[in-house]
Design a protein around this motif. Structure first.
Motif, short mmCIF file in Angstrom:
data_model
loop_
_atom_site.label_atom_id
_atom_site.label_comp_id
_atom_site.label_asym_id
_atom_site.label_seq_id
_atom_site.Cartn_x
_atom_site.Cartn_y
_atom_site.Cartn_z
N ARG A 252 0.83 -1.20 0.00
CA ARG A 252 0.00 0.00 0.00
C ARG A 252 0.87 1.25 0.00
NH1 ARG A 252 -5.14 1.24 3.94
NH2 ARG A 252 -6.13 -0.12 2.41
N ARG A 253 1.89 1.29 0.82
CA ARG A 253 2.74 2.48 0.91
C ARG A 253 3.40 2.79 -0.43
NH1 ARG A 253 7.93 2.50 1.31
NH2 ARG A 253 7.99 0.31 2.01
N ILE A 254 3.97 1.76 -1.07
CA ILE A 254 4.67 1.97 -2.34
C ILE A 254 3.68 2.39 -3.43
CG2 ILE A 254 5.95 0.82 -4.18
CD1 ILE A 254 7.22 -0.92 -1.95
N ALA A 255 2.54 1.71 -3.50
CA ALA A 255 1.57 2.03 -4.55
C ALA A 255 1.07 3.46 -4.42
CB ALA A 255 0.40 1.05 -4.48
N LEU A 256 0.75 3.90 -3.20
CA LEU A 256 0.25 5.25 -3.02
C LEU A 256 1.34 6.28 -3.30
CD1 LEU A 256 -1.95 4.87 0.20
CD2 LEU A 256 -2.66 4.85 -2.19
N SER A 257 2.57 5.96 -2.96
CA SER A 257 3.67 6.91 -3.23
C SER A 257 3.90 7.09 -4.72
CB SER A 257 4.96 6.43 -2.56
OG SER A 257 5.48 5.28 -3.21
N GLU A 258 3.47 6.12 -5.52
CA GLU A 258 3.62 6.19 -6.97
C GLU A 258 2.36 6.70 -7.67
OE1 GLU A 258 6.30 5.71 -8.81
OE2 GLU A 258 7.56 5.25 -7.07
N GLY A 259 1.39 7.18 -6.88
CA GLY A 259 0.22 7.81 -7.47
C GLY A 259 -1.02 6.95 -7.57
N ALA A 260 -1.04 5.76 -6.97
CA ALA A 260 -2.24 4.91 -7.02
C ALA A 260 -3.39 5.57 -6.26
CB ALA A 260 -1.94 3.54 -6.43
N TYR A 261 -4.60 5.26 -6.68
CA TYR A 261 -5.77 5.76 -5.96
C TYR A 261 -6.00 4.99 -4.67
CZ TYR A 261 -7.10 8.01 -10.39
OH TYR A 261 -7.13 8.78 -11.53
N ALA A 262 -5.80 3.68 -4.69
CA ALA A 262 -6.09 2.85 -3.51
C ALA A 262 -5.43 1.50 -3.65
CB ALA A 262 -7.60 2.67 -3.34
N THR A 263 -5.11 0.90 -2.51
CA THR A 263 -4.73 -0.51 -2.42
C THR A 263 -5.56 -1.14 -1.33
OG1 THR A 263 -2.47 -0.17 -3.21
CG2 THR A 263 -2.89 -2.16 -1.93
N VAL A 264 -6.27 -2.22 -1.66
CA VAL A 264 -7.16 -2.88 -0.70
C VAL A 264 -6.97 -4.39 -0.82
CG1 VAL A 264 -8.89 -1.06 -0.66
CG2 VAL A 264 -9.05 -2.87 -2.38
N ILE A 265 -7.48 -5.11 0.17
CA ILE A 265 -7.43 -6.56 0.14
C ILE A 265 -8.41 -7.06 -0.92
CG2 ILE A 265 -7.79 -8.68 1.46
CD1 ILE A 265 -7.20 -7.03 4.00
N SER A 266 -7.96 -7.99 -1.74
CA SER A 266 -8.82 -8.58 -2.76
C SER A 266 -9.55 -9.77 -2.15
CB SER A 266 -7.98 -9.04 -3.95
OG SER A 266 -8.78 -9.60 -4.96
N GLY A 267 -10.87 -9.65 -2.05
CA GLY A 267 -11.65 -10.72 -1.42
C GLY A 267 -11.20 -10.95 0.01
N ALA A 268 -10.97 -12.20 0.35
CA ALA A 268 -10.49 -12.55 1.68
C ALA A 268 -8.97 -12.52 1.77
CB ALA A 268 -11.00 -13.93 2.06
N GLY A 269 -8.28 -12.16 0.65
CA GLY A 269 -6.83 -12.14 0.65
C GLY A 269 -6.26 -13.51 0.34
N PRO A 270 -4.93 -13.60 0.29
CA PRO A 270 -3.95 -12.56 0.61
C PRO A 270 -3.64 -11.61 -0.54
CG PRO A 270 -2.79 -14.56 0.04
CD PRO A 270 -4.26 -14.89 -0.03
N SER A 271 -4.23 -11.82 -1.74
CA SER A 271 -3.94 -10.92 -2.85
C SER A 271 -4.43 -9.51 -2.51
CB SER A 271 -4.61 -11.41 -4.13
OG SER A 271 -4.10 -12.66 -4.53
N LEU A 272 -3.75 -8.53 -3.08
CA LEU A 272 -4.11 -7.13 -2.89
C LEU A 272 -4.43 -6.52 -4.24
CD1 LEU A 272 -1.32 -6.12 -0.34
CD2 LEU A 272 -3.72 -6.58 0.17
N LEU A 273 -5.44 -5.67 -4.27
CA LEU A 273 -5.86 -4.97 -5.48
C LEU A 273 -5.46 -3.51 -5.38
CD1 LEU A 273 -7.65 -4.80 -8.13
CD2 LEU A 273 -9.51 -4.10 -6.58
N THR A 274 -4.76 -3.03 -6.39
CA THR A 274 -4.43 -1.61 -6.49
C THR A 274 -5.14 -1.04 -7.70
OG1 THR A 274 -2.25 -1.84 -5.44
CG2 THR A 274 -2.56 0.05 -6.89
N LEU A 275 -5.82 0.10 -7.51
CA LEU A 275 -6.48 0.80 -8.60
C LEU A 275 -5.73 2.11 -8.86
CD1 LEU A 275 -10.25 0.26 -7.72
CD2 LEU A 275 -8.87 -0.96 -9.41
N CYS A 276 -5.54 2.41 -10.13
CA CYS A 276 -4.74 3.58 -10.50
C CYS A 276 -5.14 4.07 -11.88
CB CYS A 276 -3.25 3.22 -10.48
SG CYS A 276 -2.79 1.92 -11.66
#
Length: 303
Positions: A252-276
């Motif tokens: 989450r920290r890296i994605a947001l620092s690079e301009g992503a809108y959000a990083t959230v848990i995908s479903g129950a995890g452990p995958s993460l979804l980043t939207l940008c």
């Protein structure tokens, strides 16, 4: 869900053609949309089925071989259930299954199997199901529509299901790109749900309601900055599940620092979804590669 047909024959049902189709992966919840929101992703469960002498599943991927190869397979089990629901008899089928969707990683592998089963029953029992019918069938089996819904409709899905009542809409996601970060371990859905509290405070319930309402209007108005901030303000599940995912904070920290809108848990995890933004996706993936052990990949939002 997309489908094609090819001609083939079977000793048991010589005039019944093979049926080929694919069902997309999904990312559910989208932060505060717990059990109600999901997004279809361009990774697929691919099915080819034809009448056979018995129910049988043949896998094209080694990682699928942990799954049953008979009627206990979720695809066939679902198809049999749906056929019975509509008073039909499903003929024995030989199913060839290939998948790009990792199992138990929060990308809707079970939902894609359920929708594949609904599609098999629809086709081989000539049920004539609408998309609404298919989402309803999947929701009845899953208990909620956040994964099965977008697996049918594609795109960004918002739905509510309770005791036989279903309401849903799809939303445009123009200008959004998706990145999936997949850690090298699994989280069982039961374990993820066990991490949640049995009750929530009134304050959390009121806040969550407001967050959801404004987030949906932000999406409708293409205000993706506000969408992202609200998406990361969940009160119901992310605060309790993030400790199950070691890479959560760094990604989450890296994605947001690079301009992503959000990083959230995908479903129950452990995958993460980043939207940008589409134009930022490749740069964000490159930056996320510093988080070792995870696979970071830009994935098409499947419409």
């Amino acid at each position: 869900m997309t489908k094609t047909r090819s001609s083939n024959t079977s000793k048991v049902f010589p005039k019944m053609p093979a049926h080929q189709f694919k069902v997309p992966a999904t990312s559910a919840n989208l932060g505060p949309g717990f059990d109600s929101m999901g997004l279809a992703l361009g990774k697929f469960l691919r099915i080819e089925a034809e009448a056979g002498e018995r129910f049988e599943v043949v896998f094209e991927n080694d990682f699928l071989e942990v799954l049953p190869t008979d009627e206990k397979n979720l695809v066939l089990d679902t198809a049999l259930r749906i056929a019975k629901k509509y008073g039909r008899t499903l003929p024995p089928l030989k199913v060839r299954m290939g998948s790009e969707i990792p199992l138990t990683h929060g990308m809707g592998s079970s939902a894609s199997a359920i929708i594949a089963g609904v599609e098999l029953a629809d086709h081989f029992c000539d049920l004539g199901l609408s998309d609404f019918d298919k989402v309803m069938c999947g929701s009845e089996l899953e208990g909620h529509p956040d994964n099965v819904g977008p697996a049918v409709t594609g795109g960004l899905f918002v739905g509510y299901y309770s005791e036989g009542s279903l309401y849903y809409h799809t939303l445009a996601s123009d200008g959004l790109a998706a990145i999936i970060s997949v850690p090298p371990y699994e989280i069982d859905t039961g374990e993820a749900r066990a991490a949640l509290p049995s009750t929530y405070s009134r304050a959390d319930a009121v806040s969550q309601n407001a967050i959801n309402n404004v987030m949906l209007l932000s999406i409708l108005n293409r205000d993706y900055q506000s969408m992202g901030a609200l998406m990361m303000s969940d009160r119901l599940h992310e605060p309790y599940r993030e400790s199950l995912i070691a890479e959560y904070g760094d990604i989450r920290r890296i994605a947001l620092s690079e301009g992503a809108y959000a990083t959230v848990i995908s479903g129950a995890g452990p995958s993460l979804l980043t939207l940008c933004r589409e134009e930022d996706a490749d740069r964000i993936v490159e930056a996320l590669d510093s988080v070792s052990g995870c696979l970071h990949e830009k994935v098409e939002i499947f419409q």
